[in-house]
Scaffold this motif. Structure first.
Motif, PDB file in Angstrom:
ATOM      1  N   VAL A 157     -43.227-100.750 -31.175  1.00 51.52           N
ATOM      2  CA  VAL A 157     -43.681 -99.752 -30.069  1.00 51.52           C
ATOM      3  C   VAL A 157     -45.162 -99.532 -30.721  1.00 51.52           C
ATOM      4  CG1 VAL A 157     -43.787 -97.265 -29.380  1.00 51.52           C
ATOM      5  CG2 VAL A 157     -41.717 -98.383 -29.992  1.00 51.52           C
ATOM      6  N   PHE A 158     -46.130 -99.654 -29.576  1.00 50.50           N
ATOM      7  CA  PHE A 158     -47.517 -99.136 -29.710  1.00 50.50           C
ATOM      8  C   PHE A 158     -48.109 -98.031 -28.854  1.00 50.50           C
ATOM      9  CE2 PHE A 158     -47.814-103.066 -27.281  1.00 50.50           C
ATOM     10  CZ  PHE A 158     -48.966-102.494 -26.280  1.00 50.50           C
ATOM     11  N   SER A 159     -48.800 -97.117 -29.382  1.00 54.53           N
ATOM     12  CA  SER A 159     -49.187 -95.973 -28.419  1.00 54.53           C
ATOM     13  C   SER A 159     -50.631 -95.522 -28.595  1.00 54.53           C
ATOM     14  CB  SER A 159     -48.401 -94.645 -28.964  1.00 54.53           C
ATOM     15  OG  SER A 159     -48.715 -93.495 -28.201  1.00 54.53           O
ATOM     16  N   ILE A 160     -51.217 -95.603 -27.542  1.00 50.55           N
ATOM     17  CA  ILE A 160     -52.569 -95.174 -27.498  1.00 50.55           C
ATOM     18  C   ILE A 160     -52.867 -93.800 -27.071  1.00 50.55           C
ATOM     19  CG2 ILE A 160     -55.053 -95.555 -26.524  1.00 50.55           C
ATOM     20  CD1 ILE A 160     -52.392 -98.415 -26.756  1.00 50.55           C
ATOM     21  N   CYS A 161     -53.470 -92.832 -28.133  1.00 51.28           N
ATOM     22  CA  CYS A 161     -53.666 -91.457 -28.026  1.00 51.28           C
ATOM     23  C   CYS A 161     -52.648 -90.862 -28.485  1.00 51.28           C
ATOM     24  CB  CYS A 161     -54.469 -91.151 -26.727  1.00 51.28           C
ATOM     25  SG  CYS A 161     -55.918 -91.804 -26.180  1.00 51.28           S
ATOM     26  N   THR A 162     -51.471 -91.194 -27.979  1.00 48.93           N
ATOM     27  CA  THR A 162     -50.089 -90.127 -28.118  1.00 48.93           C
ATOM     28  C   THR A 162     -49.408 -90.042 -29.496  1.00 48.93           C
ATOM     29  OG1 THR A 162     -49.736 -90.778 -25.995  1.00 48.93           O
ATOM     30  CG2 THR A 162     -48.234 -89.447 -26.919  1.00 48.93           C
ATOM     31  N   LEU A 215     -41.935 -92.050 -39.109  1.00 48.12           N
ATOM     32  CA  LEU A 215     -42.302 -93.444 -38.727  1.00 48.12           C
ATOM     33  C   LEU A 215     -42.634 -94.326 -39.738  1.00 48.12           C
ATOM     34  CD1 LEU A 215     -44.766 -92.576 -35.640  1.00 48.12           C
ATOM     35  CD2 LEU A 215     -42.356 -92.848 -35.353  1.00 48.12           C
ATOM     36  N   PRO A 216     -41.622 -94.485 -40.569  1.00 51.55           N
ATOM     37  CA  PRO A 216     -41.841 -95.253 -42.099  1.00 51.55           C
ATOM     38  C   PRO A 216     -42.670 -96.496 -41.752  1.00 51.55           C
ATOM     39  CG  PRO A 216     -39.501 -95.489 -41.528  1.00 51.55           C
ATOM     40  CD  PRO A 216     -40.158 -94.552 -40.494  1.00 51.55           C
ATOM     41  N   ASN A 217     -42.575 -97.209 -40.732  1.00 55.37           N
ATOM     42  CA  ASN A 217     -43.319 -98.351 -40.503  1.00 55.37           C
ATOM     43  C   ASN A 217     -44.379 -98.205 -39.496  1.00 55.37           C
ATOM     44  OD1 ASN A 217     -41.486-100.245 -42.014  1.00 55.37           O
ATOM     45  ND2 ASN A 217     -39.934-100.098 -40.502  1.00 55.37           N
ATOM     46  N   LEU A 218     -45.184 -97.146 -39.826  1.00 57.22           N
ATOM     47  CA  LEU A 218     -46.434 -96.942 -38.767  1.00 57.22           C
ATOM     48  C   LEU A 218     -47.507 -97.769 -39.549  1.00 57.22           C
ATOM     49  CD1 LEU A 218     -47.582 -95.087 -36.560  1.00 57.22           C
ATOM     50  CD2 LEU A 218     -48.129 -93.327 -38.493  1.00 57.22           C
ATOM     51  N   THR A 219     -48.338 -98.270 -38.531  1.00 51.70           N
ATOM     52  CA  THR A 219     -49.816 -98.652 -38.649  1.00 51.70           C
ATOM     53  C   THR A 219     -50.664 -97.730 -37.852  1.00 51.70           C
ATOM     54  OG1 THR A 219     -48.861-100.833 -38.865  1.00 51.70           O
ATOM     55  CG2 THR A 219     -51.219-100.702 -38.560  1.00 51.70           C
ATOM     56  N   ARG A 220     -51.863 -97.565 -38.271  1.00 52.20           N
ATOM     57  CA  ARG A 220     -52.794 -96.555 -37.679  1.00 52.20           C
ATOM     58  C   ARG A 220     -54.160 -97.311 -37.302  1.00 52.20           C
ATOM     59  NH1 ARG A 220     -52.352 -90.601 -38.038  1.00 52.20           N
ATOM     60  NH2 ARG A 220     -50.280 -90.064 -39.163  1.00 52.20           N
ATOM     61  N   GLY A 221     -54.553 -97.092 -36.346  1.00 48.32           N
ATOM     62  CA  GLY A 221     -55.999 -97.499 -35.773  1.00 48.32           C
ATOM     63  C   GLY A 221     -56.788 -96.485 -35.352  1.00 48.32           C
ATOM     64  N   LEU A 233     -31.110 -85.161 -31.998  1.00 49.54           N
ATOM     65  CA  LEU A 233     -31.698 -84.210 -33.210  1.00 49.54           C
ATOM     66  C   LEU A 233     -31.302 -85.261 -34.464  1.00 49.54           C
ATOM     67  CD1 LEU A 233     -30.644 -80.630 -32.262  1.00 49.54           C
ATOM     68  CD2 LEU A 233     -33.055 -81.710 -32.370  1.00 49.54           C
ATOM     69  N   ASP A 234     -30.370 -85.978 -34.460  1.00 47.21           N
ATOM     70  CA  ASP A 234     -30.032 -86.762 -35.780  1.00 47.21           C
ATOM     71  C   ASP A 234     -30.647 -88.332 -35.759  1.00 47.21           C
ATOM     72  OD1 ASP A 234     -28.454 -87.727 -33.524  1.00 47.21           O
ATOM     73  OD2 ASP A 234     -26.595 -88.150 -34.700  1.00 47.21           O
ATOM     74  N   LYS A 235     -31.575 -88.287 -34.671  1.00 41.52           N
ATOM     75  CA  LYS A 235     -32.467 -89.729 -34.792  1.00 41.52           C
ATOM     76  C   LYS A 235     -33.713 -89.488 -34.569  1.00 41.52           C
ATOM     77  CE  LYS A 235     -28.587 -91.625 -31.769  1.00 41.52           C
ATOM     78  NZ  LYS A 235     -28.182 -92.264 -30.476  1.00 41.52           N
ATOM     79  N   LYS A 236     -34.304 -88.407 -35.543  1.00 42.71           N
ATOM     80  CA  LYS A 236     -35.818 -88.337 -35.539  1.00 42.71           C
ATOM     81  C   LYS A 236     -36.492 -89.404 -36.242  1.00 42.71           C
ATOM     82  CE  LYS A 236     -35.047 -83.292 -35.697  1.00 42.71           C
ATOM     83  NZ  LYS A 236     -35.313 -82.070 -36.632  1.00 42.71           N
ATOM     84  N   ILE A 237     -36.078 -90.243 -36.992  1.00 45.09           N
ATOM     85  CA  ILE A 237     -36.849 -91.211 -37.586  1.00 45.09           C
ATOM     86  C   ILE A 237     -36.620 -92.520 -36.787  1.00 45.09           C
ATOM     87  CG2 ILE A 237     -36.900 -92.585 -39.723  1.00 45.09           C
ATOM     88  CD1 ILE A 237     -35.936 -90.066 -41.267  1.00 45.09           C
ATOM     89  N   ILE A 238     -38.006 -93.080 -36.570  1.00 42.01           N
ATOM     90  CA  ILE A 238     -38.060 -94.329 -35.789  1.00 42.01           C
ATOM     91  C   ILE A 238     -38.185 -95.508 -36.831  1.00 42.01           C
ATOM     92  CG2 ILE A 238     -39.175 -95.918 -34.008  1.00 42.01           C
ATOM     93  CD1 ILE A 238     -39.283 -93.049 -32.616  1.00 42.01           C
ATOM     94  N   THR A 239     -37.383 -96.361 -37.083  1.00 35.45           N
ATOM     95  CA  THR A 239     -37.437 -97.351 -38.130  1.00 35.45           C
ATOM     96  C   THR A 239     -38.375 -98.719 -37.651  1.00 35.45           C
ATOM     97  OG1 THR A 239     -35.422 -98.137 -37.465  1.00 35.45           O
ATOM     98  CG2 THR A 239     -35.818 -96.857 -39.524  1.00 35.45           C
ATOM     99  N   ALA A 240     -38.392 -98.746 -36.254  1.00 33.45           N
ATOM    100  CA  ALA A 240     -39.048-100.049 -35.686  1.00 33.45           C
ATOM    101  C   ALA A 240     -40.527 -99.728 -36.080  1.00 33.45           C
ATOM    102  CB  ALA A 240     -38.769 -99.865 -34.022  1.00 33.45           C
ATOM    103  N   PRO A 241     -41.200-100.963 -36.115  1.00 34.76           N
ATOM    104  CA  PRO A 241     -42.646-101.002 -36.211  1.00 34.76           C
ATOM    105  C   PRO A 241     -43.447-100.199 -35.221  1.00 34.76           C
ATOM    106  CG  PRO A 241     -41.574-103.189 -37.089  1.00 34.76           C
ATOM    107  CD  PRO A 241     -40.671-102.483 -36.311  1.00 34.76           C
ATOM    108  N   CYS A 242     -44.095 -99.497 -35.707  1.00 37.20           N
ATOM    109  CA  CYS A 242     -45.101 -98.690 -34.678  1.00 37.20           C
ATOM    110  C   CYS A 242     -46.505 -98.642 -34.938  1.00 37.20           C
ATOM    111  CB  CYS A 242     -44.728 -97.164 -34.693  1.00 37.20           C
ATOM    112  SG  CYS A 242     -42.988 -96.849 -34.294  1.00 37.20           S
TER     113      CYS A 242
END
Length: 340
Positions: A141-146, A299-305, A267-276
């Protein structure tokens, strides 16, 4: 040589297609890379008040990298159906329904897994879809601004948010009120509205939009030309918005409580493990940098730009945005040898 954006009139790199998804007809842009062999499928979800063509600078990049690209107009936008609500249920404009429709389109296209990109509040859809279907469908998943907001047990109204930590969200109250469609109700007013939302000003610096107020009706007639949305692309947007008017697009701002109710199952699925990947626009007056703090915990696999741009980073700083997306995808293993 920089990649040329998708032409709104005719561009050999994409097709304008339609599909019936759970009873409603969607319009979407569809593109295959040179050679028509693709390594993975990328879905691109636009924001408000945008269209699938809002990704016109990113689609060429992804095609050039060897991806198949699918960019739909969301419910109520452009060439996609715009059911009236009421009498139709408002959940047609909710995140769960949108997630179901995206999933169905992926199924019809034979995509067992997709990479999902989103911009504006509709970047939330990418995360929602991972919660509803992950890991069966969405691989990245990638998100711009959100920024990411996890499902929460307590309902918080837009009014409460605007009165409290996020006064810049008060515009959503105006958008949901029913007053904006009384202002923006003709082809000319749609044109002025779109120019204003995309940064154009009046002769004395008048704005068409204030995050703490909403659409400024008194300023619309004075708005000049926009550097971000003009020429044939503006003409295309005006034509597409004139299909249904603006009312249906504003239904997305009338579903906050519905979205919360449907999210209670997550509510029991708050953590997203997919690369973001999250790309912050540092001058976004609504989705401000402070709203993105603490995302790493969920988001344990989060990359920020980061890009020095306003909310319209996709078209204001396309080269910078594209460079971040490209580097991230390459780091995820999507080189010329990879496939999904």
């Amino acid at each position: 040589m920089p990649l040329q954006p998708i032409d709104p009139k005719l561009d050999s790199r994409v097709e304008h297609r339609s599909a019936v998804l759970n009873g409603c007809t969607y319009h979407y842009l569809y593109g295959l890379p040179p050679g028509r062999q693709f390594k993975a499928t990328v879905f691109l979800i636009h924001g408000w008040p945008d269209l699938s063509l809002g990704w016109r600078y990113q689609i060429p990049l992804l095609l050039d990298m060897g991806f198949r690209v699918v960019a739909p107009d969301l419910m109520g936008f452009g060439g996609t159906d715009a059911p009236k609500a009421p009498p139709n249920p408002i959940n047609l404009y909710g995140y769960k329904r949108a997630s179901d429709d995206i999933s169905e389109l992926a199924n019809q296209l034979g995509a067992q897994k997709i990479i999902l990109g989103g911009h504006d509040w509709y970047g939330i859809l990418g995360r929602k879809l991972t919660l509803y279907r992950h890991p069966e469908l969405v691989s990245h998943v990638f998100s711009i601004c959100t920024p990411y907001t996890a499902p929460h047990e307590d309902y918080i109204s837009t009014e409460k948010l605007a009165q409290g930590p996020f006064p810049q969200l008060a515009y959503q109250i105006h958008l949901a009120s029913g007053e904006v469609e009384k202002i923006v109700n003709s082809e000319q007013s749609i044109r002025q509205f779109l120019k204003g939302l995309y940064g154009a000003k009046g002769p004395n610096g008048e704005y068409a939009f204030d995050p703490k107020k909403g659409v400024l009706a008194e300023n619309l007639p004075t708005i000049g030309e926009s550097k971000l949305l003009n020429g044939e692309t503006l003409d295309y947007y005006v034509k597409e918005y004139s299909r249904h008017g603006i009312h249906s697009t504003l239904n997305w701002y009338r579903t906050r409580k519905l979205n919360w109710e449907e999210d209670l199952a997550l509510l029991d699925k708050k953590i997203i493990t997919a690369p973001c990947l999250f790309i912050q626009a540092t001058y976004d007056s609504v989705l401000t940098p402070g709203m993105a703090k603490g995302m790493d915990q969920k988001l344990p696999n989060l990359t920020r730009g980061e890009v020095a741009a306003t909310h319209w980073a996709l078209t204001q700083k396309p080269e910078e945005v594209n460079a971040i997306i490209k580097k991230w995808l390459q780091r995820q293993g999507f080189d010329n040898r990879s496939s999904l």
